[in-house]
Design an enzyme around this catalytic site. Structure first.
Site, PDB file in Angstrom:
ATOM      1  N   GLY A  11       0.833  -1.204   0.000  1.00 10.71           N
ATOM      2  CA  GLY A  11       0.000   0.000   0.000  1.00 10.71           C
ATOM      3  C   GLY A  11       0.862   1.245   0.000  1.00 10.71           C
ATOM      4  N   ALA A  22      15.199  11.394  -1.177  1.00  6.26           N
ATOM      5  CA  ALA A  22      16.402  11.372  -0.334  1.00  6.26           C
ATOM      6  C   ALA A  22      17.371  10.284  -0.794  1.00  6.26           C
ATOM      7  CB  ALA A  22      15.999  11.150   1.124  1.00  6.26           C
ATOM      8  N   VAL A  24      17.693   9.028  -3.809  1.00  8.06           N
ATOM      9  CA  VAL A  24      18.300   9.419  -5.092  1.00  8.06           C
ATOM     10  C   VAL A  24      19.343  10.519  -4.882  1.00  8.06           C
ATOM     11  CG1 VAL A  24      17.812  10.510  -7.329  1.00  8.06           C
ATOM     12  CG2 VAL A  24      16.300   8.690  -6.460  1.00  8.06           C
ATOM     13  N   ASP A 103       4.971  -4.611   6.186  1.00  9.43           N
ATOM     14  CA  ASP A 103       5.506  -5.903   6.642  1.00  9.43           C
ATOM     15  C   ASP A 103       5.592  -6.938   5.520  1.00  9.43           C
ATOM     16  OD1 ASP A 103       2.748  -6.059   6.554  1.00  9.43           O
ATOM     17  OD2 ASP A 103       2.542  -7.160   8.440  1.00  9.43           O
ATOM     18  N   GLY A 104       4.617  -6.918   4.600  1.00  6.28           N
ATOM     19  CA  GLY A 104       4.674  -7.853   3.468  1.00  6.28           C
ATOM     20  C   GLY A 104       5.894  -7.586   2.600  1.00  6.28           C
ATOM     21  N   ILE A 126       0.714   3.300   6.169  1.00  4.35           N
ATOM     22  CA  ILE A 126      -0.083   4.129   7.087  1.00  4.35           C
ATOM     23  C   ILE A 126      -0.483   3.351   8.339  1.00  4.35           C
ATOM     24  CG2 ILE A 126      -1.011   5.577   5.234  1.00  4.35           C
ATOM     25  CD1 ILE A 126      -3.740   4.063   5.689  1.00  4.35           C
ATOM     26  N   ARG A 162     -26.761  12.883  16.909  1.00  4.85           N
ATOM     27  CA  ARG A 162     -26.631  11.510  16.419  1.00  4.85           C
ATOM     28  C   ARG A 162     -25.306  10.904  16.879  1.00  4.85           C
ATOM     29  NH1 ARG A 162     -28.103  13.043  10.151  1.00  4.85           N
ATOM     30  NH2 ARG A 162     -30.354  12.778  10.301  1.00  4.85           N
ATOM     31  N   GLY A 170      -6.012   0.188   8.760  1.00  2.00           N
ATOM     32  CA  GLY A 170      -5.004  -0.269   9.715  1.00  2.00           C
ATOM     33  C   GLY A 170      -4.764  -1.765   9.643  1.00  2.00           C
ATOM     34  N   ALA A 186     -12.997  10.842  20.558  1.00  2.00           N
ATOM     35  CA  ALA A 186     -14.036   9.816  20.383  1.00  2.00           C
ATOM     36  C   ALA A 186     -14.546   9.312  21.733  1.00  2.00           C
ATOM     37  CB  ALA A 186     -13.477   8.655  19.573  1.00  2.00           C
ATOM     38  N   HIS A 249     -10.031   4.889   1.037  1.00  2.00           N
ATOM     39  CA  HIS A 249      -8.704   5.264   0.528  1.00  2.00           C
ATOM     40  C   HIS A 249      -8.351   6.730   0.664  1.00  2.00           C
ATOM     41  CE1 HIS A 249      -9.068   1.199  -1.036  1.00  2.00           C
ATOM     42  NE2 HIS A 249      -7.751   1.199  -0.993  1.00  2.00           N
TER      43      HIS A 249
HETATM   44  P1  ADP Z   1       2.701  -4.163   2.682  1.00  2.43           P
HETATM   45  O1  ADP Z   1       4.111  -4.192   2.269  1.00  2.43           O
HETATM   46  O2  ADP Z   1       2.100  -2.798   2.638  1.00  2.43           O
HETATM   47  O3  ADP Z   1       2.457  -4.887   3.993  1.00  2.43           O
HETATM   48  P2  ADP Z   1       1.542  -6.477   1.306  1.00  2.43           P
HETATM   49  O4  ADP Z   1       1.302  -7.242   2.574  1.00  2.43           O
HETATM   50  O5  ADP Z   1       0.464  -6.488   0.299  1.00  2.43           O
HETATM   51  O6  ADP Z   1       1.842  -4.933   1.568  1.00  2.43           O
HETATM   52  O7  ADP Z   1       2.877  -7.037   0.669  1.00  2.43           O
HETATM   53  C1  ADP Z   1       3.439  -6.432  -0.475  1.00  2.43           C
HETATM   54  C2  ADP Z   1       4.135  -7.469  -1.291  1.00  2.43           C
HETATM   55  O8  ADP Z   1       5.211  -8.046  -0.537  1.00  2.43           O
HETATM   56  C3  ADP Z   1       3.308  -8.675  -1.700  1.00  2.43           C
HETATM   57  O9  ADP Z   1       2.484  -8.421  -2.795  1.00  2.43           O
HETATM   58  C4  ADP Z   1       4.422  -9.651  -2.075  1.00  2.43           C
HETATM   59  O10 ADP Z   1       4.955  -9.343  -3.340  1.00  2.43           O
HETATM   60  C5  ADP Z   1       5.484  -9.340  -1.018  1.00  2.43           C
HETATM   61  N1  ADP Z   1       5.402 -10.340   0.054  1.00  2.43           N
HETATM   62  C6  ADP Z   1       4.472 -10.443   1.015  1.00  2.43           C
HETATM   63  N2  ADP Z   1       4.695 -11.506   1.802  1.00  2.43           N
HETATM   64  C7  ADP Z   1       5.803 -12.131   1.310  1.00  2.43           C
HETATM   65  C8  ADP Z   1       6.542 -13.284   1.670  1.00  2.43           C
HETATM   66  N3  ADP Z   1       6.179 -14.059   2.692  1.00  2.43           N
HETATM   67  N4  ADP Z   1       7.641 -13.601   0.953  1.00  2.43           N
HETATM   68  C9  ADP Z   1       8.023 -12.830  -0.080  1.00  2.43           C
HETATM   69  N5  ADP Z   1       7.363 -11.731  -0.481  1.00  2.43           N
HETATM   70  C10 ADP Z   1       6.263 -11.368   0.196  1.00  2.43           C
HETATM   71  O1  F6P Z   2      -1.651  -1.541   4.391  1.00  7.53           O
HETATM   72  C1  F6P Z   2      -2.247  -0.330   4.052  1.00  7.53           C
HETATM   73  C2  F6P Z   2      -3.729  -0.516   3.819  1.00  7.53           C
HETATM   74  O2  F6P Z   2      -4.281   0.754   3.486  1.00  7.53           O
HETATM   75  C3  F6P Z   2      -4.508  -1.135   4.986  1.00  7.53           C
HETATM   76  O3  F6P Z   2      -4.784  -0.217   6.009  1.00  7.53           O
HETATM   77  C4  F6P Z   2      -5.745  -1.635   4.267  1.00  7.53           C
HETATM   78  O4  F6P Z   2      -6.308  -2.726   4.966  1.00  7.53           O
HETATM   79  C5  F6P Z   2      -5.200  -2.079   2.927  1.00  7.53           C
HETATM   80  O5  F6P Z   2      -3.965  -1.397   2.737  1.00  7.53           O
HETATM   81  C6  F6P Z   2      -6.125  -1.761   1.774  1.00  7.53           C
HETATM   82  O6  F6P Z   2      -5.569  -2.288   0.627  1.00  7.53           O
HETATM   83  P1  F6P Z   2      -6.109  -1.973  -0.846  1.00  7.53           P
HETATM   84  O7  F6P Z   2      -5.677  -0.606  -1.204  1.00  7.53           O
HETATM   85  O8  F6P Z   2      -5.487  -3.014  -1.693  1.00  7.53           O
HETATM   86  O9  F6P Z   2      -7.607  -2.069  -0.761  1.00  7.53           O
END
Ligand code: ADP
Ligand code: F6P
Length: 319
Positions: A11, A22, A24, A103-104, A126, A162, A170, A186, A249
């Site tokens: 995302g 920075a 670059v 994290d992905g 975010i 209301r 998140g 809130a 979004h």
């Molecule tokens: P974010 O980086 O914002 O957490 P995602 O969870 O969608 O977003 O992960 C982004 C990309 O990271 C995924 O589409 C994939 O290409 C890569 N990725 C996620 N998990 C793994 C994994 N276990 N091993 C290798 N690449 C991964």
């Molecule tokens: O990881 C960022 C994020 O905006 C999350 O808060 C939300 O769950 C997800 O991405 C939404 O993803 P997409 O833009 O693919 O709908």
């Protein structure tokens, strides 16, 4: 290292452009060649490399999103995908890579590190869901965007007497809801880390009514449920007019705040400094207001903790 690459993945988050700028400018400044990879990890597999110059990153520090585009790439979870990416990096003469993402994306960077390709992660999401750093890039701007929405919704809720349920992003992390709930005043904050029963929510709203409240704001983290489901539950139990807003979004866009431009710039420079010294397999972050870096494997293994004390403070002052 003489040639490095930078990409944004997962995302998008406000401040990613400040980090790219920075990387670059600092990289070129210390004599490196810098290439941008388009569409995140997918771009590594597709060989979508482009040279970056000082002027490639002009006029972007104030822009949300990412000029390098971003994508989600299921293929990168496979060994073949990762090998192809590293093959393309090496064929382009790249010696180290900076991955800006959540994290992905860090799992992708970690995989490259484990295959022997030096990678550095910059926390860009975010969600603020990375345990090793106090703040991720984009969190502050998203909080301010959400707060602006809460303020506007409160005006009309208050006029019409209301209650509004505002669902925020998140993923599985309640930080956006917690900080925006606290700072938006809130009455109730609902997060995945500390689930409330419907009885508790009813009791809190009822307590507010007894103290003269005639309207209210409930901030609901998406990981804790859906606004419309909660509305149905409340309607069964209370005589209130409940409205729902799913912010969606809008939370991810917009010009980055001062804080996110600052974090993006310092994260970017610190990431290049590591590669400049030949150091890979690290993630950069900020802890107790100090920039630092840590091992990518250790950092990815850390469990995120939730600030329960702050949550309790928000509950007390929101009454
Ligand atoms: P974010 O980086 O914002 O957490 P995602 O969870 O969608 O977003 O992960 C982004 C990309 O990271 C995924 O589409 C994939 O290409 C890569 N990725 C996620 N998990 C793994 C994994 N276990 N091993 C290798 N690449 C991964
Ligand atoms: O990881 C960022 C994020 O905006 C999350 O808060 C939300 O769950 C997800 O991405 C939404 O993803 P997409 O833009 O693919 O709908």
């Amino acid at each position: 290292m003489k040639k490095i690459a930078v990409l944004t993945s997962g995302g998008d988050a406000p401040g990613m452009n400040a980090a790219i700028r920075a990387v670059v400018r600092y990289g070129i400044g210390v004599g490196m060649e810098v290439v941008g990879v388009e569409r995140g990890l997918q771009g590594l597999i597709d060989n979508a490399f482009k040279p970056m110059y000082m002027r490639s990153v002009s006029d972007i520090i104030q822009r949300g999103g990412t000029i390098l585009k971003t994508a989600r790439c299921p293929e990168f979870k496979t060994l073949e995908g990762q090998k192809k990416a590293i093959e393309n990096l090496r064929a382009n003469g790249v010696e180290g890579i900076i991955v800006i993402g959540g994290d992905g994306s860090f799992m992708g960077a970690k995989a490259m590190s484990e295959h022997g390709f030096p990678s550095i992660g910059i926390p860009g999401t975010i969600d603020n869901d990375l345990a090793y750093t106090d703040y991720t890039l984009g969190f502050d701007t998203a909080c301010n965007t959400i707060l602006d929405a809460i303020n506007k919704i409160r005006d009309t809720m208050s006029s019409h007497e209301r209650v509004s349920i505002i669902e925020v992003m998140g993923r599985n992390c309640g930080d956006l809801a917690l900080y925006c709930g606290l700072c938006g005043g809130a009455e109730v904050i609902i997060v995945p880390e500390h689930k409330l029963t419907i009885d508790e929510i009813v009791e809190t709203l009822g307590g507010g009514q007894q103290h003269g409240k005639t309207s209210g704001i409930i901030v609901l983290a998406e990981g804790a449920g859906h606004a419309d489901d909660l509305k149905d539950e409340l309607n069964k139990r209370m005589d209130l007019t409940v409205k729902t807003t799913r912010l969606g979004h809008i939370q991810r866009g917009g010009s980055p705040s001062c804080r996110d431009r600052y974090l993006g710039t310092c994260f970017g420079v610190n990431a290049v400094k590591l590669l400049e010294k030949g150091i890979g397999n690290r993630i950069v972050g900020i802890k107790d207001n100090k920039f630092y870096d840590m091992d990518i494997v250790e950092g990815c293994a850390m469990q995120n903790t939730f600030d329960l004390e702050l949550y309790e403070t928000a509950a007390i002052v929101g009454r």
